[in-house]
Motif scaffolding. Structure first.
Motif, PDB file in Angstrom:
ATOM      1  N   HIS A  56      -3.181  10.865  -1.750  1.00 55.54           N
ATOM      2  CA  HIS A  56      -2.423   9.954  -0.885  1.00 55.54           C
ATOM      3  C   HIS A  56      -3.084   9.857   0.485  1.00 55.54           C
ATOM      4  CE1 HIS A  56       1.664  10.478  -3.173  1.00 55.54           C
ATOM      5  NE2 HIS A  56       0.689  10.046  -3.951  1.00 55.54           N
ATOM      6  N   LYS A  87      -8.695   1.500   7.243  1.00 57.37           N
ATOM      7  CA  LYS A  87     -10.009   0.972   7.653  1.00 57.37           C
ATOM      8  C   LYS A  87     -10.000  -0.543   7.717  1.00 57.37           C
ATOM      9  CE  LYS A  87     -12.793   4.808   6.101  1.00 57.37           C
ATOM     10  NZ  LYS A  87     -13.832   5.263   5.227  1.00 57.37           N
ATOM     11  N   ALA A 129      -1.377   9.631   6.955  1.00 57.31           N
ATOM     12  CA  ALA A 129      -2.431  10.304   6.187  1.00 57.31           C
ATOM     13  C   ALA A 129      -2.610  11.736   6.677  1.00 57.31           C
ATOM     14  CB  ALA A 129      -3.746   9.535   6.296  1.00 57.31           C
ATOM     15  N   LYS A 188      -2.902   0.523  11.807  1.00 55.51           N
ATOM     16  CA  LYS A 188      -3.958   1.484  11.462  1.00 55.51           C
ATOM     17  C   LYS A 188      -3.617   2.876  11.972  1.00 55.51           C
ATOM     18  CE  LYS A 188      -7.738  -1.745  11.058  1.00 55.51           C
ATOM     19  NZ  LYS A 188      -9.114  -2.060  11.389  1.00 55.51           N
ATOM     20  N   LEU A 199       0.822  -1.210   0.000  1.00 56.62           N
ATOM     21  CA  LEU A 199       0.000   0.000   0.000  1.00 56.62           C
ATOM     22  C   LEU A 199       0.853   1.256   0.000  1.00 56.62           C
ATOM     23  CD1 LEU A 199      -2.709   1.551   0.411  1.00 56.62           C
ATOM     24  CD2 LEU A 199      -2.345   1.248   2.869  1.00 56.62           C
ATOM     25  N   TYR A 209      -6.171  10.288   1.219  1.00 55.26           N
ATOM     26  CA  TYR A 209      -7.394   9.494   1.073  1.00 55.26           C
ATOM     27  C   TYR A 209      -7.065   8.006   1.011  1.00 55.26           C
ATOM     28  CZ  TYR A 209     -11.453   7.320  -1.050  1.00 55.26           C
ATOM     29  OH  TYR A 209     -12.497   6.473  -1.315  1.00 55.26           O
ATOM     30  N   LEU A 210      -6.085   7.634   0.192  1.00 47.57           N
ATOM     31  CA  LEU A 210      -5.730   6.218   0.057  1.00 47.57           C
ATOM     32  C   LEU A 210      -5.204   5.639   1.373  1.00 47.57           C
ATOM     33  CD1 LEU A 210      -4.034   6.332  -3.453  1.00 47.57           C
ATOM     34  CD2 LEU A 210      -6.248   5.306  -2.865  1.00 47.57           C
ATOM     35  N   ARG A 244      -2.130  15.100   4.472  1.00 41.91           N
ATOM     36  CA  ARG A 244      -3.223  16.074   4.380  1.00 41.91           C
ATOM     37  C   ARG A 244      -2.748  17.461   4.810  1.00 41.91           C
ATOM     38  NH1 ARG A 244      -6.294  13.529   7.465  1.00 41.91           N
ATOM     39  NH2 ARG A 244      -7.037  12.090   5.902  1.00 41.91           N
ATOM     40  N   THR A 287      -5.995   6.746   4.360  1.00 42.99           N
ATOM     41  CA  THR A 287      -7.135   6.658   5.264  1.00 42.99           C
ATOM     42  C   THR A 287      -7.981   5.430   4.963  1.00 42.99           C
ATOM     43  OG1 THR A 287      -7.179   9.066   5.473  1.00 42.99           O
ATOM     44  CG2 THR A 287      -9.181   7.893   6.098  1.00 42.99           C
ATOM     45  N   GLU A 288      -8.200   5.172   3.684  1.00 41.69           N
ATOM     46  CA  GLU A 288      -8.957   3.975   3.288  1.00 41.69           C
ATOM     47  C   GLU A 288      -8.199   2.715   3.654  1.00 41.69           C
ATOM     48  OE1 GLU A 288     -12.160   3.647   1.943  1.00 41.69           O
ATOM     49  OE2 GLU A 288     -12.186   5.727   2.633  1.00 41.69           O
ATOM     50  N   GLY A 289      -6.876   2.739   3.539  1.00 43.04           N
ATOM     51  CA  GLY A 289      -6.064   1.581   3.896  1.00 43.04           C
ATOM     52  C   GLY A 289      -6.078   1.291   5.392  1.00 43.04           C
TER      53      GLY A 289
END
Length: 190
Positions: A181, A190, A146, A139, A80, A183-184, A150, A186-188
């Motif tokens: 990045h 989850k 992230a 996480k 990732l 966003y990705l 941001r 943050t999604e990773g």
């Protein structure tokens, strides 16, 4: 019987025409005087563009170091995080910096050290051990990275208003990539 008054016709330009002309002239003056003043080419010190480019390169290099620290602490996340790190390396190079490691590597570079001397985009100081600043939970580590992406994207989006042409476009592009990045990551997480 009253004598009719002659029809009134304005002897000069109408008020609306004058206002529109004045507004147009103000816009032309505003558009034409900006780039010459903002590029800093006539000052004796380093130009605004050079300082902004150097700062952006240092910030990107600091972000690469954060990626390296995360990968050192959590090598499982290489699938990732590796491609995003490679992009951060390319961003540093685009700003004229030499990021640690090469753009093709997806893992941390051996012996990478902080060369910028500026604080990184997070809570860790540049002299701190990179692995000490990374949370033990994967996480949480992704969420922290992230947040750093941001924050840097937001800073660059604000900074692009203060720099001329090409650098503003580069900052905008890299800020958009940083937001993606974040966003990705943050999604990773989850």
């Amino acid at each position: 019987m009253p004598y009719p008054s002659p029809p009134r016709s304005p002897s000069g330009p109408r008020r609306r025409t004058l206002l529109v002309s004045a507004a147009g002239a103000a816009l032309l003056v505003g558009c034409s005087s900006g780039p010459e003043d903002s590029n800093g080419a006539t000052s004796g010190s380093p130009s605004l563009t050079e300082r902004a480019r150097a700062r952006a390169a240092r910030e990107s290099e600091g972000l690469v170091e954060r990626y390296d620290a995360l990968l050192a602490a959590h090598p499982v996340l290489a699938g990732l995080v590796g491609p995003l790190r490679a992009e951060a390396v390319r961003h540093a190079e685009a700003f004229g910096g030499g990021a640690s490691g090469s753009a093709g590597t997806s893992g941390p570079s051996a012996g990478s050290s902080t060369t910028s001397g500026a604080p990184q985009a997070g809570k860790a100081s540049p002299s701190a051990s990179p692995s000490a600043a990374v949370p033990a939970n994967e996480k949480d580590a992704l969420a922290e990275l992230a947040a750093a992406e941001r924050e840097l994207a937001d800073r660059r989006a604000k900074a692009l208003l203060e720099v001329p042409g090409e650098l503003a476009r580069l900052l905008a592009s890299v800020a958009a990539a940083g937001a993606a990045h974040a966003y990705l990551l943050t999604e990773g997480a989850k």
